[in-house]
Motif scaffolding. Sequence first.
Motif, PDB file in Angstrom:
ATOM      1  N   SER A   1      22.636  60.358 103.877  1.00 60.80           N
ATOM      2  CA  SER A   1      23.212  59.940 102.798  1.00 60.80           C
ATOM      3  C   SER A   1      22.123  60.924 101.643  1.00 60.80           C
ATOM      4  O   SER A   1      21.863  60.978 100.178  1.00 60.80           O
ATOM      5  CB  SER A   1      22.632  58.623 102.402  1.00 60.80           C
ATOM      6  OG  SER A   1      21.282  58.477 102.357  1.00 60.80           O
TER       7      SER A   1
ATOM      8  N   MET B   1      16.236  64.406  95.765  1.00 55.95           N
ATOM      9  CA  MET B   1      16.360  62.626  96.336  1.00 55.95           C
ATOM     10  C   MET B   1      14.569  62.852  95.851  1.00 55.95           C
ATOM     11  O   MET B   1      13.304  63.327  96.349  1.00 55.95           O
ATOM     12  CB  MET B   1      16.795  61.846  97.427  1.00 55.95           C
ATOM     13  CG  MET B   1      15.737  62.897  98.140  1.00 55.95           C
ATOM     14  SD  MET B   1      16.970  62.576 100.101  1.00 55.95           S
ATOM     15  CE  MET B   1      15.895  63.449 101.287  1.00 55.95           C
TER      16      MET B   1
ATOM     17  N   ASP C   1      13.711  55.954 100.062  1.00 55.96           N
ATOM     18  CA  ASP C   1      14.422  54.665 100.576  1.00 55.96           C
ATOM     19  C   ASP C   1      13.177  53.605  99.708  1.00 55.96           C
ATOM     20  O   ASP C   1      13.505  52.490  99.664  1.00 55.96           O
ATOM     21  CB  ASP C   1      14.255  54.002 102.109  1.00 55.96           C
ATOM     22  CG  ASP C   1      15.620  54.477 102.639  1.00 55.96           C
ATOM     23  OD1 ASP C   1      16.633  55.536 101.845  1.00 55.96           O
ATOM     24  OD2 ASP C   1      16.043  54.151 103.900  1.00 55.96           O
TER      25      ASP C   1
ATOM     26  N   CYS D   1      12.689  53.344  96.166  1.00 57.76           N
ATOM     27  CA  CYS D   1      13.441  52.941  94.915  1.00 57.76           C
ATOM     28  C   CYS D   1      12.850  51.184  94.963  1.00 57.76           C
ATOM     29  O   CYS D   1      13.046  50.303  94.268  1.00 57.76           O
ATOM     30  CB  CYS D   1      14.371  52.728  95.765  1.00 57.76           C
ATOM     31  SG  CYS D   1      15.623  54.864  95.647  1.00 57.76           S
TER      32      CYS D   1
ATOM     33  N   CYS E   1      18.650  50.460  98.203  1.00 60.59           N
ATOM     34  CA  CYS E   1      17.599  51.248  97.899  1.00 60.59           C
ATOM     35  C   CYS E   1      17.796  52.545  98.566  1.00 60.59           C
ATOM     36  O   CYS E   1      18.017  52.774  99.911  1.00 60.59           O
ATOM     37  CB  CYS E   1      16.664  50.752  98.837  1.00 60.59           C
ATOM     38  SG  CYS E   1      16.037  48.697  97.407  1.00 60.59           S
ATOM     39  N   GLY E   2      17.879  53.722  97.908  1.00 56.03           N
ATOM     40  CA  GLY E   2      18.170  54.885  99.086  1.00 56.03           C
ATOM     41  C   GLY E   2      19.166  55.987  97.790  1.00 56.03           C
ATOM     42  O   GLY E   2      19.901  55.285  97.061  1.00 56.03           O
ATOM     43  N   PRO E   3      19.275  56.665  97.991  1.00 53.94           N
ATOM     44  CA  PRO E   3      20.309  57.995  98.338  1.00 53.94           C
ATOM     45  C   PRO E   3      22.239  57.185  98.491  1.00 53.94           C
ATOM     46  O   PRO E   3      21.595  56.264  99.750  1.00 53.94           O
ATOM     47  CB  PRO E   3      19.986  59.977  99.371  1.00 53.94           C
ATOM     48  CG  PRO E   3      18.571  59.397  99.412  1.00 53.94           C
ATOM     49  CD  PRO E   3      18.249  57.408  99.647  1.00 53.94           C
TER      50      PRO E   3
ATOM     51  N   ASN F   1      22.602  49.372  93.337  1.00 52.71           N
ATOM     52  CA  ASN F   1      22.148  50.497  94.272  1.00 52.71           C
ATOM     53  C   ASN F   1      21.169  51.394  93.411  1.00 52.71           C
ATOM     54  O   ASN F   1      21.482  51.371  92.435  1.00 52.71           O
ATOM     55  CB  ASN F   1      23.488  51.490  94.803  1.00 52.71           C
ATOM     56  CG  ASN F   1      23.750  52.324  93.284  1.00 52.71           C
ATOM     57  OD1 ASN F   1      24.431  52.229  92.472  1.00 52.71           O
ATOM     58  ND2 ASN F   1      23.114  53.586  93.478  1.00 52.71           N
TER      59      ASN F   1
ATOM     60  N   CYS G   1      18.725  54.570  93.578  1.00 51.85           N
ATOM     61  CA  CYS G   1      18.593  55.820  94.103  1.00 51.85           C
ATOM     62  C   CYS G   1      17.816  56.795  92.996  1.00 51.85           C
ATOM     63  O   CYS G   1      17.161  57.886  93.521  1.00 51.85           O
ATOM     64  CB  CYS G   1      19.595  56.926  94.292  1.00 51.85           C
ATOM     65  SG  CYS G   1      21.039  57.336  92.902  1.00 51.85           S
ATOM     66  N   ASP G   2      17.097  56.153  91.876  1.00 49.76           N
ATOM     67  CA  ASP G   2      16.947  57.408  90.847  1.00 49.76           C
ATOM     68  C   ASP G   2      16.807  56.342  88.941  1.00 49.76           C
ATOM     69  O   ASP G   2      17.559  55.173  89.519  1.00 49.76           O
ATOM     70  CB  ASP G   2      17.444  58.660  90.071  1.00 49.76           C
ATOM     71  CG  ASP G   2      19.223  57.689  89.638  1.00 49.76           C
ATOM     72  OD1 ASP G   2      19.274  56.457  89.268  1.00 49.76           O
ATOM     73  OD2 ASP G   2      19.938  59.123  90.193  1.00 49.76           O
TER      74      ASP G   2
END
Length: 309
Positions: free
Chosen positions: A13, A18, A69, A72, A272-274, A293, A295-296
């Motif tokens: 991912s 990121m 991860d 986030c 949590c994460g891309p 989700n 990711c940002d």
Amino acid sequence: MGKIAFLFAGQGSQYAGMGKDLYENVPEVQSLFDNAEGERPGTLSQMFEGTEEELKKTENTQPCLFLVDLACAMALEKNGIKPDVVAGFSLGEVAAMASSKALSNEDAFKLVCKRGQLMQKASESIDGVMIAVMRMDKEELVQLCSEYGVYPVNFNCPGQIVVSGEAERIEKLKETLTEKKVRFVQLAVGGAFHTPYMKGASDGLKEELASEKLYNINKPYIFLYANKTAKPYPDNREGMVETLTDQISNSVKWEETLANMAEDGVDTFIECGPGKTLSGFVKRTVPEARIFNVCDLDSLKLTMEGMTK
């Protein structure tokens, strides 16, 4: 409202850039990343500016993805959203350990760097490939894998199983899958992970964790589900070490993990994460669940808004 689960993304991912906006806007994340940069110089440039090939290299992927991860999850918790249970997909399991306080952030980062190095070394001994196979009968696929000498390793969700093995053998399997009109996708990873080929990495990590002086491992303060068993981690050091290290050369029971979480009262899953890979697995395994989700910053905002509805 039921329980909340944080799910931590695994390899495949990753992408350049990121975590950058979280780093620039969340002080706790900036501190986490800066400490990691001090421990492993060059990590931030790989995360923010790395090429696809550079980020695909396991020894780089793992520390970089671990940080995003965990970042986030930290951003969520800063905004008042805390998990009742956690789990991580493969590499993500180390981030889940940090989130559940089984390992400190510093020890978890040190461990994931070592894990990446060991798995990189193991992957260089074989030209390994992983493919995700879609909508094929499980028993038929397992039988095919046995015939071709490859391994069904990640049981992701209903209708998706990842197969891992030597590239030459995987190519022959792909020919048969094409003949059967079965769809498959090659994953952006650098080895035949979760197979017996990773036994050396598993043993190496077990040796790394042998000394209590190097890593302080604690009982998780919330339930931490294991890839290997699809159940919560044992609460003693020996059992935790064995569960974490055996994971490298064993299958990931993700579908079963999600089902067990739902049975235990989880109705909200936050990836949590891309990417949104794990969110897709939840949708197919626990279709009635609420799924978010992060990711940002943008996805964090959407999740915060969604959680209040």
